[in-house]
Design a protein around this motif. Structure first.
Motif, PDB file in Angstrom:
ATOM      1  N   PRO A  30      40.306  42.920  25.776  1.00 40.78           N
ATOM      2  CA  PRO A  30      39.505  42.193  26.768  1.00 40.78           C
ATOM      3  C   PRO A  30      40.015  42.360  28.200  1.00 40.78           C
ATOM      4  O   PRO A  30      39.230  42.400  29.140  1.00 40.78           O
ATOM      5  CB  PRO A  30      39.611  40.734  26.326  1.00 40.78           C
ATOM      6  N   ALA A  31      41.337  42.462  28.359  1.00 43.07           N
ATOM      7  CA  ALA A  31      41.875  42.647  29.715  1.00 43.07           C
ATOM      8  C   ALA A  31      41.408  43.983  30.283  1.00 43.07           C
ATOM      9  O   ALA A  31      41.042  44.074  31.460  1.00 43.07           O
ATOM     10  CB  ALA A  31      43.400  42.568  29.700  1.00 43.07           C
ATOM     11  N   GLY A  32      41.409  45.023  29.461  1.00 38.33           N
ATOM     12  CA  GLY A  32      40.938  46.331  29.919  1.00 38.33           C
ATOM     13  C   GLY A  32      39.457  46.320  30.250  1.00 38.33           C
ATOM     14  O   GLY A  32      39.021  46.887  31.253  1.00 38.33           O
ATOM     15  N   ILE A  33      38.678  45.673  29.397  1.00 42.25           N
ATOM     16  CA  ILE A  33      37.236  45.564  29.652  1.00 42.25           C
ATOM     17  C   ILE A  33      36.997  44.765  30.939  1.00 42.25           C
ATOM     18  O   ILE A  33      36.171  45.147  31.770  1.00 42.25           O
ATOM     19  CB  ILE A  33      36.518  44.914  28.454  1.00 42.25           C
ATOM     20  N   GLY A  34      37.718  43.669  31.093  1.00 47.79           N
ATOM     21  CA  GLY A  34      37.582  42.868  32.313  1.00 47.79           C
ATOM     22  C   GLY A  34      37.973  43.643  33.550  1.00 47.79           C
ATOM     23  O   GLY A  34      37.326  43.548  34.595  1.00 47.79           O
ATOM     24  N   PHE A  35      39.019  44.443  33.431  1.00 45.15           N
ATOM     25  CA  PHE A  35      39.453  45.249  34.578  1.00 45.15           C
ATOM     26  C   PHE A  35      38.391  46.275  34.939  1.00 45.15           C
ATOM     27  O   PHE A  35      38.064  46.453  36.119  1.00 45.15           O
ATOM     28  CB  PHE A  35      40.782  45.935  34.255  1.00 45.15           C
ATOM     29  N   LEU A  36      37.850  46.963  33.935  1.00 37.60           N
ATOM     30  CA  LEU A  36      36.825  47.965  34.215  1.00 37.60           C
ATOM     31  C   LEU A  36      35.572  47.332  34.817  1.00 37.60           C
ATOM     32  O   LEU A  36      34.981  47.866  35.761  1.00 37.60           O
ATOM     33  CB  LEU A  36      36.466  48.729  32.939  1.00 37.60           C
ATOM     34  N   TRP A  37      35.155  46.179  34.271  1.00 43.23           N
ATOM     35  CA  TRP A  37      33.964  45.518  34.794  1.00 43.23           C
ATOM     36  C   TRP A  37      34.191  45.035  36.226  1.00 43.23           C
ATOM     37  O   TRP A  37      33.335  45.192  37.084  1.00 43.23           O
ATOM     38  CB  TRP A  37      33.595  44.328  33.911  1.00 43.23           C
ATOM     39  N   SER A  38      35.347  44.460  36.486  1.00 40.58           N
ATOM     40  CA  SER A  38      35.585  43.859  37.798  1.00 40.58           C
ATOM     41  C   SER A  38      35.912  44.889  38.869  1.00 40.58           C
ATOM     42  O   SER A  38      35.787  44.598  40.057  1.00 40.58           O
ATOM     43  CB  SER A  38      36.715  42.841  37.705  1.00 40.58           C
ATOM     44  N   SER A  39      36.306  46.087  38.475  1.00 40.94           N
ATOM     45  CA  SER A  39      36.670  47.075  39.495  1.00 40.94           C
ATOM     46  C   SER A  39      35.461  47.810  40.061  1.00 40.94           C
ATOM     47  O   SER A  39      35.592  48.562  41.015  1.00 40.94           O
ATOM     48  CB  SER A  39      37.655  48.087  38.902  1.00 40.94           C
ATOM     49  N   ARG A  40      34.281  47.596  39.520  1.00 46.00           N
ATOM     50  CA  ARG A  40      33.068  48.255  40.011  1.00 46.00           C
ATOM     51  C   ARG A  40      32.354  47.390  41.041  1.00 46.00           C
ATOM     52  O   ARG A  40      31.360  46.738  40.754  1.00 46.00           O
ATOM     53  CB  ARG A  40      32.124  48.525  38.846  1.00 46.00           C
ATOM     54  N   PHE A  41      32.874  47.393  42.220  1.00 47.07           N
ATOM     55  CA  PHE A  41      32.218  46.653  43.300  1.00 47.07           C
ATOM     56  C   PHE A  41      31.021  47.452  43.805  1.00 47.07           C
ATOM     57  O   PHE A  41      31.036  48.671  43.831  1.00 47.07           O
ATOM     58  CB  PHE A  41      33.187  46.397  44.449  1.00 47.07           C
ATOM     59  N   SER A  42      30.037  46.741  44.178  1.00 50.03           N
ATOM     60  CA  SER A  42      28.827  47.380  44.686  1.00 50.03           C
ATOM     61  C   SER A  42      28.431  46.721  45.996  1.00 50.03           C
ATOM     62  O   SER A  42      28.691  45.541  46.221  1.00 50.03           O
ATOM     63  CB  SER A  42      27.701  47.235  43.656  1.00 50.03           C
ATOM     64  N   GLU A  43      27.799  47.495  46.828  1.00 50.84           N
ATOM     65  CA  GLU A  43      27.319  46.953  48.104  1.00 50.84           C
ATOM     66  C   GLU A  43      26.216  45.920  47.872  1.00 50.84           C
ATOM     67  O   GLU A  43      25.990  45.045  48.695  1.00 50.84           O
ATOM     68  CB  GLU A  43      26.776  48.097  48.981  1.00 50.84           C
ATOM     69  N   LEU A  44      25.534  46.006  46.757  1.00 53.21           N
ATOM     70  CA  LEU A  44      24.421  45.117  46.478  1.00 53.21           C
ATOM     71  C   LEU A  44      24.851  43.799  45.831  1.00 53.21           C
ATOM     72  O   LEU A  44      24.016  42.910  45.650  1.00 53.21           O
ATOM     73  CB  LEU A  44      23.404  45.824  45.572  1.00 53.21           C
TER      74      LEU A  44
END
Length: 146
Positions: A30-44
């Motif tokens: 879950p920590a890896g999944i959370g890291f991958l999800w949270s590292s994708r910042f978007s301008e939108l």
């Protein structure tokens, strides 16, 4: 399973090792999944969603870090001494000398049929240890471990 087995406790150590690997998978997955999800910042992304991503990113790093730091601290709190090595213990030493060098044992076995022995953990999980065996005279007869 054989990776964690040893001559003294065999299947108990293998079970503990497998449980440890399972717990790490539960933590790091879950920590890896959370890291991958949270590292994708978007301008939108909205400001609220950006704050959520930052919070998940921080938690994704803190949870595994806590799992690494907590076991040694628990050993210090519950046992009073840090995992140690019995390399300075020699046959012929008394129990008092062993206590002076290493402190109280993490675990001790005082069977009537076997020689008394004290175990000192080399790691915070108790998987690797040094054992100090005492003879009938109360002096160290053997030092071993895994």
């Amino acid at each position: 399973m054989v990776l964690f087995a040893n001559g003294v406790e065999g299947s108990a150590t293998a079970t503990a090792g497998c449980c440890l690997l399972f717990v790490w998978a539960l933590v790091l997955g879950p920590a890896g999944i959370g890291f991958l999800w949270s590292s994708r910042f978007s301008e939108l992304d909205s400001p609220g969603r950006k704050k959520t991503r930052i919070a998940v990113l921080v938690l994704s790093g803190l949870v595994p870090l806590t799992c690494c730091l907590a076991p040694p601290l628990c050993v210090r709190v519950t046992r009073g001494n840090f995992p140690t090595s019995a390399s300075q213990i020699r046959p012929g030493m008394t129990k008092e000398q062993v206590l002076e060098q290493l402190g109280p044992p993490h675990s001790r076995v005082d069977d009537d049929d076997l020689q008394p022995r004290w175990y000192y953990w080399n790691d915070s999980y108790g998987l690797f240890y040094d054992s100090v065996w005492f003879g009938p005279d109360g002096r160290v007869s053997n030092v071993g471990g895994n």
